[in-house]
Each structure stands twice: as C-alpha cells, then as structure tokens.
Enzyme design. Structure first.
Site, PDB file in Angstrom:
ATOM      1  NE  ARG A 145       1.193  -6.356   4.784  1.00 15.68           N
ATOM      2  CZ  ARG A 145       0.748  -5.259   4.155  1.00 15.68           C
ATOM      3  NH1 ARG A 145       0.142  -5.377   2.971  1.00 15.68           N
ATOM      4  NH2 ARG A 145       0.877  -4.075   4.692  1.00 15.68           N
ATOM      5  CD1 TRP A 414      -0.239   3.686  -6.021  1.00 18.00           C
ATOM      6  CD2 TRP A 414       0.905   2.465  -4.574  1.00 18.00           C
ATOM      7  NE1 TRP A 414      -0.705   3.933  -4.777  1.00 18.00           N
ATOM      8  CE2 TRP A 414      -0.013   3.191  -3.879  1.00 18.00           C
ATOM      9  CE3 TRP A 414       1.746   1.598  -3.858  1.00 18.00           C
ATOM     10  CZ2 TRP A 414      -0.169   3.109  -2.504  1.00 18.00           C
ATOM     11  CZ3 TRP A 414       1.621   1.525  -2.495  1.00 18.00           C
ATOM     12  CH2 TRP A 414       0.664   2.278  -1.835  1.00 18.00           C
TER      13      TRP A 414
HETATM   14  C1  GCO Z   1      -2.901  -5.068   1.090  1.00 20.02           C
HETATM   15  C2  GCO Z   1      -2.842  -3.849   0.301  1.00 20.02           C
HETATM   16  C3  GCO Z   1      -3.415  -2.584   0.808  1.00 20.02           C
HETATM   17  C4  GCO Z   1      -3.671  -1.653  -0.359  1.00 20.02           C
HETATM   18  C5  GCO Z   1      -4.863  -0.813  -0.147  1.00 20.02           C
HETATM   19  C6  GCO Z   1      -5.163   0.032  -1.342  1.00 20.02           C
HETATM   20  O1  GCO Z   1      -2.352  -6.041   0.630  1.00 20.02           O
HETATM   21  O2  GCO Z   1      -3.543  -5.045   2.122  1.00 20.02           O
HETATM   22  O3  GCO Z   1      -1.841  -3.781  -0.643  1.00 20.02           O
HETATM   23  O4  GCO Z   1      -2.651  -2.005   1.795  1.00 20.02           O
HETATM   24  O5  GCO Z   1      -2.566  -0.867  -0.624  1.00 20.02           O
HETATM   25  O6  GCO Z   1      -5.923  -1.637   0.164  1.00 20.02           O
HETATM   26  O7  GCO Z   1      -6.409   0.594  -1.256  1.00 20.02           O
HETATM   27 MG    MG Z   2      -1.420  -5.849  -1.184  1.00 21.57          MG
END
Ligand code: GCO
Ligand code: MG
Length: 414
Positions: A145, A414
């Site tokens: 990622r 968010w």
């Molecule tokens: C991901 C996520 C995490 C979340 C988090 C929220 O794809 O790993 O988006 O970074 O933001 O797990 O609790």
């Molecule tokens: Mg995510």
C-alpha cells in the site's frame, strides 16, 4: 461454557479480547477491539453477552450466532457485531482445539501455500517513500500500500511521521504516526485539502512505477474522503499505474454512489472495513460495483459471518481483502488467516505488524515468509493470552485523528 472473561489490555494500543472456557477446561479467544471505542464493546460484552453464555453449549456456534444477532432486537452496528464476532471466533477456536486441528481444517482445509500479504509503504515525500518501499521489499513483501504526504499539508493520515520514527520499528518501515490511534484524551486534528491530494496522488504512482517497474502490486487507501465525482476522477487518473485496488474512496454510508465511480473507471475498488453485516454488501455485490471485501472477522460478526459474506461475494467474482491494521488484534488476524487459507475467493490480506509488546501478550503462531502469511498448524486459532504481560499494560484512552479542511476548518469526512 463455564466462564467468559472480557480482557482489556494496552501493549502500545488498546485491545479487547473475550476468553471463553468450557467445563473441560478448553479455552477459546475472540477479538472485539473497536479502535477508539474499546470500552463500549467491553461493556456490551460484559453487561449483555457474558451472562447469556454461561451454561450454553460451546459446540452450537451457528445457534449462538443467531441467538445473539436476532435475539438482540437491536441488530447490526459496530459494537454489537464486534461483540458477536468475539463470541463466534472464540467458539471456533474451542471447536478446533477439541478436534485437535488447526481451525482452517474445519473451514474446508488448505487452498493455497499462504495468504498473500500487503504491507504499508509510506513517506512524507517521494524519496522517503522509495526508501520505505525498498525496506519492505527487503523484508519479503510482494504487495504494498502506498501513501505519501501532500505538498501544503503538515501531516497526512497513514504516513509514517519520520523515517526514524520513535513510534515505530525504526528505519523506513516505521509505523505511521497514529498507528492508527494516538494515546491522548481527545482526537488530534489534521488538515485536509482534497484538490491538493487529487493533483498529487497520480504523480506519486507515476514515480513509483518508473522506479520499481510494472510488476509490484500497488494499493492505495483514500480513507472515505472523496465525493463520487472526485473518486471517479482519481480512479481514472490512476488507471495508467495499474493499481491492485483503490480503497474506501467515498464515505461508507451511501454505497449507491459507487455506481457513479464504477461508470468512470476500471481501477479495481475495495470497501468494507467499517461495514458490519452482509446487508451492507448486497447492492455492491449484485451490481458488481466492487472487487474486494475489506471486512475483518472482528467487525463483521465473526468467522461464521465473514465466511457467509465471502461465499456470497464469490458468486460475483469478488474476492477477500481483509482489513489488517494493528487495531485488529493478533486474535482477529489469526482468524482472518485461517479463513483466508481455506476460502476459494481469497484475494489479499493487509498486514501491519504488531509491536513486540503486543506479540508478548498474544503469542501468535502465524508467520510471515516470502510475502505470504501462514496461520500455523497447532490446534485452534494459534493464539494465547499472557495475563501477566497483559496486566502490565492498562487501558489508555486513544483516538483516531479528525480532519478539518485547510480552507476554513470545516470538519471533513473520514
Ligand atoms: C487500513 C485502515 C486503517 C484504519 C484504522 C481505523 O486500511 O488499514 O484504513 O488505517 O484507519 O484501522 O481504526
Ligand atoms: Mg483502509
């Protein structure tokens, strides 16, 4: 069951774990962690679920699931479903231990050599990002990622604060700043600028492809921040860089907007880390609006429920892409790996290593090697709970950050 204990520990971050015990002393574990809302699920479990479990048949997994889901009247929601997930996972753990088999054998047996894992490469700028990619490749990752800082913004969620971050592992595989929560009595506030992001993201992927070539599977997370038309544009702009997936482009409540995104781009889409039931996926599957299911065992109602979601997805050639940040405990990750090794439509597994302190509490048996995760071959899930190590880390309030627009301070999605 003769006992059911709700365990809260904070080895660097908070985890909620359910421990069930049968009359013959067999113990099973389930993860019920809801990042930033840990005590709500601990109370739901302790006040409303634990009393119903004592005396129930530990073998009746499906009936217990239906009893807690249909019987609650107030169905769905992250707290309820995480609580059900913990019970369900613990019961599967017990059943597998009683059978003397690793859990995946009860789910149909092994379908692959291991679960392809993706790691988190990030940097405040492109040189830092390249360092992070190289460090991950050296560790054996075969999919990454990619998140970076955005010119004009001080910090961006999902990006390691510094290449030598004290928060993390050190070096350029540092954990990102909030990891993904930050210990504090209130959320940190970050600035956001969608136009700057949309201009910057394609340049980042162009640079990565130029440097690292066409083979490496690349993923990206938009963290629910775009409108449908902005998401469509991003998907289109990223097409030349052949992403494995683009994740959470729009807020999760209104999934119908993905029709608009899909009309405009062939970039594969992943969604679902904040969904909590099969119903959230219905239109997305039936209209084939997504390519990957992001639900973890922990937030989708357990192994029973995620298995059902993935079987439904398979009808539409949709695969798993299970959420695996550090707020999914080793118990939740182990459950995902047993399911992932067994199901036909496994896609990829997110893997953001837990801290050494976390692994000391849970002692997971799973292993990462040559880009693949394997759940281990001992009986059950392959996790434990070291009470002494856990009590050394009492609960500490921690929150995800919130976003305000750089332009005028409005609270943003968010
Ligand atoms: C991901 C996520 C995490 C979340 C988090 C929220 O794809 O790993 O988006 O970074 O933001 O797990 O609790
Ligand atoms: Mg995510």
């Amino acid at each position: 069951m003769v006992s059911a204990e709700v365990l809260v520990t904070s080895p660097g971050r908070n985890f909620v774990t359910l421990r069930l015990r049968t009359e013959d002393g067999v113990v099973g574990f389930g993860d019920a962690t809801v990042n930033g809302r840990e005590l709500a699920v601990a109370s739901y479990l302790g006040d409303h679920v634990v009393p119903l479990l004592i005396g129930r048949d530990a073998h009746a997994i499906e009936d217990t699931w239906q009893y807690l889901y249909r019987g609650a009247y107030w169905r769905r929601g992250p707290i309820t479903m995480a609580a059900i997930a913990a019970v369900d996972t613990a019961l599967w753990d017990i059943k597998a231990k009683l059978a003397g088999l690793p859990l995946y054998q009860l789910l149909g047996g092994r379908s692959r050599r291991g679960c392809l894992a993706y790691g988190h490469a990030s940097g405040r700028d492109i040189p830092e990002l390249f360092d992070s990619i190289r460090a991950h490749l050296d560790q054996g990752y075969r999919a990454l990622r990619i998140q970076t800082g955005i010119p004009g913004l001080d910090s961006v969620y999902g990006v390691a604060a510094s290449a030598n971050s004290a928060v993390g592992n050190g070096g350029s595989t540092a954990r990102y700043d909030h990891e993904p929560a930050r210990r504090s009595p209130a959320p940190a506030e970050e600035e956001w600028d969608t136009r700057a992001y949309l201009r910057h993201a394609p340049r980042v992927f162009e640079a990565v492809r130029n440097e690292f070539g066409p083979e490496l599977p690349l993923l990206h997370d938009a963290h629910h921040r775009l409108t449908p038309i902005q998401a469509a544009r991003l998907g289109k702009d990223l097409e030349p860089y052949d992403l494995f997936w683009l994740e959470d482009v729009t807020p999760a409540e209104n999934t119908a907007v993905l029709r608009r995104v899909r009309e405009h781009t062939t970039t594969p889409l992943a969604i679902g880390e904040v969904f909590n039931t099969i119903w959230d996926y219905r239109a997305l599957f039936e209209e084939q609006l997504i390519d990957y299911v992001r639900s973890p065992v922990t937030h989708a109602g357990g192994i029973t429920a995620l298995r059902r979601i993935l079987d439904y997805a398979s009808v539409y050639q949709i695969k798993s892409g299970v959420h695996g940040p550090t707020d999914i405990s080793p118990v939740g990750l182990a459950a995902a790996l047993h399911l992932g090794i067994a199901v036909a439509n496994f896609g990829i597994q997110e893997y953001m290593k837990h801290s050494a302190a976390t692994d000391q509490v849970f002692r997971p048996a799973y292993r990462f090697s040559e880009g693949l995760l394997n759940p281990g071959d001992g009986p059950g899930l392959g996790v434990d709970y070291d009470d002494e190590a856990a009590t050394a880390h009492p609960y500490t309030p921690a929150y995800l950050p919130v976003n305000r627009l750089k332009l005028d301070g409005s609270l943003h999605d968010w």
